[in-house]
Scaffold this motif. Sequence first.
Motif, PDB file in Angstrom:
ATOM      1  N   LEU A   1      27.712  85.507  24.138  1.00 37.08           N
ATOM      2  CA  LEU A   1      26.763  85.548  23.021  1.00 37.08           C
ATOM      3  C   LEU A   1      27.026  84.398  22.063  1.00 37.08           C
ATOM      4  N   GLU A   2      28.284  84.057  21.878  1.00 37.00           N
ATOM      5  CA  GLU A   2      28.629  82.919  21.024  1.00 37.00           C
ATOM      6  C   GLU A   2      27.964  81.646  21.529  1.00 37.00           C
ATOM      7  N   ALA A   3      28.036  81.399  22.837  1.00 39.90           N
ATOM      8  CA  ALA A   3      27.437  80.188  23.406  1.00 39.90           C
ATOM      9  C   ALA A   3      25.926  80.167  23.188  1.00 39.90           C
ATOM     10  N   ARG A   4      25.285  81.322  23.372  1.00 40.24           N
ATOM     11  CA  ARG A   4      23.831  81.405  23.175  1.00 40.24           C
ATOM     12  C   ARG A   4      23.463  81.177  21.717  1.00 40.24           C
ATOM     13  N   LEU A   5      24.253  81.749  20.795  1.00 43.18           N
ATOM     14  CA  LEU A   5      23.978  81.577  19.369  1.00 43.18           C
ATOM     15  C   LEU A   5      24.175  80.131  18.935  1.00 43.18           C
ATOM     16  N   VAL A   6      25.211  79.480  19.453  1.00 40.02           N
ATOM     17  CA  VAL A   6      25.444  78.067  19.118  1.00 40.02           C
ATOM     18  C   VAL A   6      24.273  77.222  19.607  1.00 40.02           C
ATOM     19  N   ASP A   7      23.816  77.467  20.851  1.00 43.56           N
ATOM     20  CA  ASP A   7      22.664  76.725  21.384  1.00 43.56           C
ATOM     21  C   ASP A   7      21.441  76.925  20.500  1.00 43.56           C
ATOM     22  N   TRP A   8      21.186  78.179  20.110  1.00 42.68           N
ATOM     23  CA  TRP A   8      20.010  78.465  19.287  1.00 42.68           C
ATOM     24  C   TRP A   8      20.112  77.816  17.916  1.00 42.68           C
ATOM     25  N   ILE A   9      21.279  77.913  17.269  1.00 43.12           N
ATOM     26  CA  ILE A   9      21.431  77.356  15.925  1.00 43.12           C
ATOM     27  C   ILE A   9      21.218  75.846  15.953  1.00 43.12           C
ATOM     28  N   ILE A  10      21.795  75.168  16.936  1.00 45.78           N
ATOM     29  CA  ILE A  10      21.641  73.710  17.020  1.00 45.78           C
ATOM     30  C   ILE A  10      20.183  73.351  17.253  1.00 45.78           C
ATOM     31  N   LEU A  11      19.497  74.084  18.124  1.00 48.60           N
ATOM     32  CA  LEU A  11      18.083  73.819  18.400  1.00 48.60           C
ATOM     33  C   LEU A  11      17.214  74.178  17.200  1.00 48.60           C
ATOM     34  N   GLN A  12      17.501  75.287  16.548  1.00 47.97           N
ATOM     35  CA  GLN A  12      16.689  75.762  15.429  1.00 47.97           C
ATOM     36  C   GLN A  12      16.824  74.851  14.216  1.00 47.97           C
ATOM     37  N   VAL A  13      18.051  74.438  13.917  1.00 50.15           N
ATOM     38  CA  VAL A  13      18.283  73.605  12.742  1.00 50.15           C
ATOM     39  C   VAL A  13      17.744  72.198  12.968  1.00 50.15           C
ATOM     40  N   GLY A  14      17.676  71.773  14.208  1.00 42.07           N
ATOM     41  CA  GLY A  14      17.084  70.476  14.501  1.00 42.07           C
ATOM     42  C   GLY A  14      18.073  69.351  14.635  1.00 42.07           C
ATOM     43  N   GLY A  15      19.271  69.655  15.031  1.00 36.20           N
ATOM     44  CA  GLY A  15      20.261  68.612  15.270  1.00 36.20           C
ATOM     45  C   GLY A  15      20.986  68.216  13.990  1.00 36.20           C
ATOM     46  N   GLY A  16      21.758  67.156  14.104  1.00 40.35           N
ATOM     47  CA  GLY A  16      22.541  66.688  12.972  1.00 40.35           C
ATOM     48  C   GLY A  16      23.815  67.492  12.755  1.00 40.35           C
ATOM     49  N   ILE A  17      24.097  68.420  13.656  1.00 39.42           N
ATOM     50  CA  ILE A  17      25.340  69.179  13.553  1.00 39.42           C
ATOM     51  C   ILE A  17      26.058  69.115  14.892  1.00 39.42           C
ATOM     52  N   ASP A  18      27.373  69.095  14.817  1.00 35.22           N
ATOM     53  CA  ASP A  18      28.182  69.004  16.028  1.00 35.22           C
ATOM     54  C   ASP A  18      28.365  70.386  16.642  1.00 35.22           C
ATOM     55  N   ARG A  19      28.478  70.408  17.962  1.00 35.51           N
ATOM     56  CA  ARG A  19      28.746  71.661  18.677  1.00 35.51           C
ATOM     57  C   ARG A  19      30.232  71.984  18.557  1.00 35.51           C
ATOM     58  N   PRO A  20      30.556  73.225  18.178  1.00 37.17           N
ATOM     59  CA  PRO A  20      31.974  73.583  18.078  1.00 37.17           C
ATOM     60  C   PRO A  20      32.574  73.815  19.456  1.00 37.17           C
ATOM     61  N   ASP A  21      33.884  73.722  19.532  1.00 36.12           N
ATOM     62  CA  ASP A  21      34.572  74.084  20.767  1.00 36.12           C
ATOM     63  C   ASP A  21      34.439  75.598  20.954  1.00 36.12           C
ATOM     64  N   PRO A  22      34.425  76.067  22.203  1.00 37.42           N
ATOM     65  CA  PRO A  22      34.312  77.521  22.421  1.00 37.42           C
ATOM     66  C   PRO A  22      35.503  78.264  21.824  1.00 37.42           C
ATOM     67  N   GLY A  23      35.240  79.476  21.390  1.00 42.09           N
ATOM     68  CA  GLY A  23      36.303  80.315  20.846  1.00 42.09           C
ATOM     69  C   GLY A  23      35.936  80.901  19.502  1.00 42.09           C
ATOM     70  N   ARG A  24      36.461  82.075  19.247  1.00 43.51           N
ATOM     71  CA  ARG A  24      36.136  82.814  18.029  1.00 43.51           C
ATOM     72  C   ARG A  24      36.539  82.048  16.774  1.00 43.51           C
ATOM     73  N   LEU A  25      37.740  81.479  16.753  1.00 44.26           N
ATOM     74  CA  LEU A  25      38.197  80.764  15.564  1.00 44.26           C
ATOM     75  C   LEU A  25      37.393  79.484  15.322  1.00 44.26           C
ATOM     76  N   ASN A  26      37.017  78.799  16.402  1.00 50.90           N
ATOM     77  CA  ASN A  26      36.198  77.589  16.250  1.00 50.90           C
ATOM     78  C   ASN A  26      34.802  77.940  15.747  1.00 50.90           C
ATOM     79  N   PHE A  27      34.241  79.048  16.244  1.00 46.67           N
ATOM     80  CA  PHE A  27      32.933  79.512  15.800  1.00 46.67           C
ATOM     81  C   PHE A  27      32.995  79.876  14.314  1.00 46.67           C
ATOM     82  N   GLN A  28      34.075  80.522  13.909  1.00 43.97           N
ATOM     83  CA  GLN A  28      34.238  80.885  12.507  1.00 43.97           C
ATOM     84  C   GLN A  28      34.332  79.644  11.625  1.00 43.97           C
TER      85      GLN A  28
END
Length: 199
Positions: free
Chosen positions: A26-53
């Motif tokens: 779910l984290e991977a799906r949410l990261v994909d959606w947030i990056i697509l929804q916001v429209g770029g300009g943000i870096d993708r975090p490394d996988p993992g709960r602490l990186n997502f936080q």
Amino acid sequence: MANRGPSYGLSREVQEKIDQKYAPDLEARLVDWIILQVGGGIDRPDPGRLNFQSWLKDGTILCRLINSLYPPGQEPIKKITQTNMVFKQMEKISQFLQAAEAYGVITGDLFQTVDLWEGKDMAAVQRTLSALGSLALTKDDGQYRGEPDWFHRKAQENRREFSEEQLRQGRSLIGMQMGGKSGASQSGMRGYGMPRQIM
């Protein structure tokens, strides 16, 4: 995370149960959606709960996310500043939560600010973002950017109008719950004083 030592005993067991609810897929799906929804300009975090936080912790991405679900000029959070001050970052998280509730996310689906800031319950953060994505997909107002199968559509109201004639016919029918000539009967019942025959 805040300056807290390790937890022991019951506190540790509770925290481990909370951590087990976190879903990496779910984290991977949410990261994909947030990056697509916001429209770029943000870096993708490394996988993992602490990186997502740590990716969401300052509140900037969350504020940009909720603003992207509104038409231009109608964004609920007018000024998003990049800052390292703790109380300002927590204020941005609170602004996101208020805007998400105004958007239609129910209060029971919202996380608490400390759930994200201190990493206490990242599964609650995932639930909030999933509820927000589902609501954006359901609204179908053209603001949602992402795959339609990333989130489920919420049920829509489906009001039915019956004519007076249809209502009258419904009153004359006997439902099967009330029994009928072929429904439940007491045939084969024994008297109350007789014991049950167990073989």
